[in-house]
Motif scaffolding. Structure first.
Motif, mmCIF file in Angstrom:
data_model
loop_
_atom_site.group_PDB
_atom_site.id
_atom_site.type_symbol
_atom_site.label_atom_id
_atom_site.label_comp_id
_atom_site.label_asym_id
_atom_site.label_seq_id
_atom_site.Cartn_x
_atom_site.Cartn_y
_atom_site.Cartn_z
ATOM 1 N N ASP A 1 -5.012 10.621 2.085
ATOM 2 C CA ASP A 1 -5.041 12.015 1.662
ATOM 3 C C ASP A 1 -5.077 13.012 2.942
ATOM 4 O OD1 ASP A 1 -4.668 12.189 -1.130
ATOM 5 O OD2 ASP A 1 -6.808 12.119 -1.393
ATOM 6 N N THR B 1 -9.941 4.106 2.225
ATOM 7 C CA THR B 1 -8.544 3.995 2.375
ATOM 8 C C THR B 1 -8.006 5.449 1.603
ATOM 9 O OG1 THR B 1 -8.599 1.848 2.219
ATOM 10 C CG2 THR B 1 -6.405 2.910 1.637
ATOM 11 N N ASN B 2 -8.438 5.814 0.547
ATOM 12 C CA ASN B 2 -7.867 6.940 -0.296
ATOM 13 C C ASN B 2 -8.262 8.388 0.668
ATOM 14 O OD1 ASN B 2 -6.462 7.933 -2.555
ATOM 15 N ND2 ASN B 2 -8.070 8.415 -3.553
ATOM 16 N N GLN C 1 -10.280 15.051 -5.884
ATOM 17 C CA GLN C 1 -10.110 13.615 -6.780
ATOM 18 C C GLN C 1 -11.073 13.933 -7.756
ATOM 19 O OE1 GLN C 1 -11.248 10.805 -3.722
ATOM 20 N NE2 GLN C 1 -9.836 11.246 -2.276
ATOM 21 N N ARG D 1 -7.120 10.692 -8.083
ATOM 22 C CA ARG D 1 -8.024 10.102 -8.857
ATOM 23 C C ARG D 1 -7.245 8.798 -9.385
ATOM 24 N NH1 ARG D 1 -13.482 8.776 -8.487
ATOM 25 N NH2 ARG D 1 -14.058 7.900 -10.760
ATOM 26 N N LYS E 1 0.979 4.611 -2.727
ATOM 27 C CA LYS E 1 0.918 6.149 -2.481
ATOM 28 C C LYS E 1 2.047 6.640 -2.848
ATOM 29 C CE LYS E 1 -0.299 9.629 -0.109
ATOM 30 N NZ LYS E 1 0.570 10.264 1.122
ATOM 31 N N MET F 1 -5.904 1.645 -7.151
ATOM 32 C CA MET F 1 -6.358 0.847 -5.634
ATOM 33 C C MET F 1 -7.469 -0.119 -6.128
ATOM 34 S SD MET F 1 -5.772 3.603 -2.768
ATOM 35 C CE MET F 1 -7.136 3.042 -1.823
ATOM 36 N N ARG G 1 -4.628 7.354 -8.170
ATOM 37 C CA ARG G 1 -4.634 6.263 -7.065
ATOM 38 C C ARG G 1 -5.765 5.396 -6.649
ATOM 39 N NH1 ARG G 1 -4.140 8.907 -1.877
ATOM 40 N NH2 ARG G 1 -2.378 10.301 -2.624
ATOM 41 N N GLU G 2 -7.124 6.170 -6.935
ATOM 42 C CA GLU G 2 -8.140 5.553 -6.721
ATOM 43 C C GLU G 2 -8.517 4.295 -7.797
ATOM 44 O OE1 GLU G 2 -11.847 7.578 -4.161
ATOM 45 O OE2 GLU G 2 -11.428 7.971 -6.559
ATOM 46 N N THR H 1 0.841 -1.342 -0.141
ATOM 47 C CA THR H 1 -0.088 -0.121 0.039
ATOM 48 C C THR H 1 0.984 1.343 -0.024
ATOM 49 O OG1 THR H 1 -1.592 -1.162 1.327
ATOM 50 C CG2 THR H 1 -1.808 1.284 1.207
#
Length: 401
Positions: free
Chosen positions: A330, A325-326, A400, A132, A126, A138, A134-135, A122
């Motif tokens: 953040d 998680t995001n 995001q 967005r 990061k 993930m 990263r989203e 994880t």
């Protein structure tokens, strides 16, 4: 993508992240079909066999706090190699266990080593991606990782037919060896290592916990694994002992649950284009509470009815994981390793609590699970309603979009 991976490339990096993120579900789910059998093999009771699960979760959670800050001090790659090496050795020890006590001890070592692998996974996400993007990464990783709990019980049931439960842990050792090959190709992604002492690096956990915005979201999203891990602990006993399914039939039912859950991240990414994220999370909590009511009232009627309720409940938990998680990540501009460790630690501890609570009344597992689902959905939903319009949530969601 902030930094390139010269050997792995973008697709290879994604595959690498999926593999090292798959350690927990594979380690947990591969031997679930063997749990009822292990009671007889080791001449023990259900609670002792369940300790191979709950002790794994507790140790894994503590290990996250140990390794997360160290990955900021020494870098991601060294911690990754230590974790994989320890995991391979522990898996072999599990396969050689001669008693339930020895198996529990080996599982504790396996959990401690495995936690190093997933906390780094994880943190690397990061390191490499923002906002967005990263989203999306993930969501992709979670969707692919969920293939593991779909395949693992089926593979485990197959191994039980052609060999014994020991072969399951040999398989995990082979998986660890494969992951180590990919780890050799990974280029370090941490640019600035923490310059303080090792003790002070662990102290960064306290620094992160002083961030009230991070902690508020941590409380909300950490309780959701209670419902999912409760199902993991009780599922094999409900299907095999309760409904009379074979180990193979249970593996199919469990895989159906995982298949439904695998759509969670994709559903979230598609819905979030048109529906505010706050509403999606609110709906997930509401549907989880509703699933709890249905589990208590009609979940006992047949294995099909139970499966059709349990699957959406798991889906709701997984759907919330991506935005949750995001949002938490953040809230922290630095100390990524410590933040990731705390996120995963709290989730695993709450999951372990769920596994204990669902087993309090062994003769009422379905009712126990339904109560957990309802309480988690209701409590989490209320807390989320209190936080969802706060600036530290809305500002990050706007960023995001």
């Amino acid at each position: 993508m902030k930094k390139s991976q010269p050997i792995l490339g973008k697709s290879g990096t994604l595959f690498f992240l999926v593999i090292i993120s798959a350690f927990p579900p594979l380690t947990i789910d591969l031997y679930l079909p063997a749990l009822p059998q292990m009671v007889n093999v080791f001449n023990t009771d259900q609670s002792m066999v369940n300790l191979t699960l709950s002790s794994y979760f507790v140790t894994y959670a503590v290990g996250l706090l140990f390794w997360g800050p160290l990955s900021e001090k020494f870098g991601r790659k060294p911690i990754l190699f230590v974790g994989i090496s320890g995991y391979i050795i522990a898996s072999i020890l599990c396969a050689m266990a001669g008693s339930i006590e020895q198996l529990i001890g080996a599982r504790i070592i396996q959990a401690f080593a495995g936690s190093a692998v997933t906390v780094v996974a994880t943190a690397i996400v990061k390191d490499l991606f923002d906002g967005r993007e990263r989203e999306k990464i993930m969501a992709t990783i979670m969707s692919l990782v969920i293939i593991a709990p779909m395949v693992a019980p089926v593979l485990g049931a197959f191994l039980l037919k052609i060999a014994s439960w020991r072969m399951m842990f040999v398989t995990l050792a082979v998986f660890g060896a494969f992951a180590s090959v990919l780890a050799f190709c990974y280029k370090e992604t941490l640019e600035a290592k923490y310059s303080g002492s090792i003790l002070r690096s662990w102290g960064r956990l306290g620094v992160v916990m002083k961030n009230p915005r991070f902690v508020a979201l941590l409380v909300i999203f950490s309780i959701t694994p209670i419902a999912m891990m409760g199902f993991l602990a009780a599922g094999s006993y409900i299907y095999i002992n309760g409904f009379g399914l074979t180990e193979q039939q249970f593996s199919y039912a469990f895989s159906f649950n995982a298949l439904c859950a695998s759509f969670g991240p994709t559903i979230y990414m598609k819905l979030s284009r048109f529906i505010p994220v706050q509403k999606i999370i609110t709906l997930c909590f509401f549907l989880l509470a509703t699933a709890g009511v249905l589990t208590v009232t009609i979940g006992h009627t047949s294995p099909l009815v139970f499966a059709l309720i349990a699957a959406p409940a798991t889906l709701m938990v997984i759907t919330m994981r991506v935005p949750g998680t995001n949002l938490m990540l953040d809230q922290q501009d630095s100390d990524t390793g410590s933040a990731v460790a705390l996120i995963q630690f709290c989730g695993m501890i709450c999951g372990s609590i769920g596994m204990v609570l669902v087993s309090i009344r062994p003769d009422s597992l379905i009712e126990n699970l339904g109560i957990l689902q309802f309480v988690v959905g209701l409590t989490g939903g209320v807390l989320w309603l209190l936080a969802r319009n706060r600036p530290f949530v809305t500002d990050k969601l706007i960023k995001q979009s």
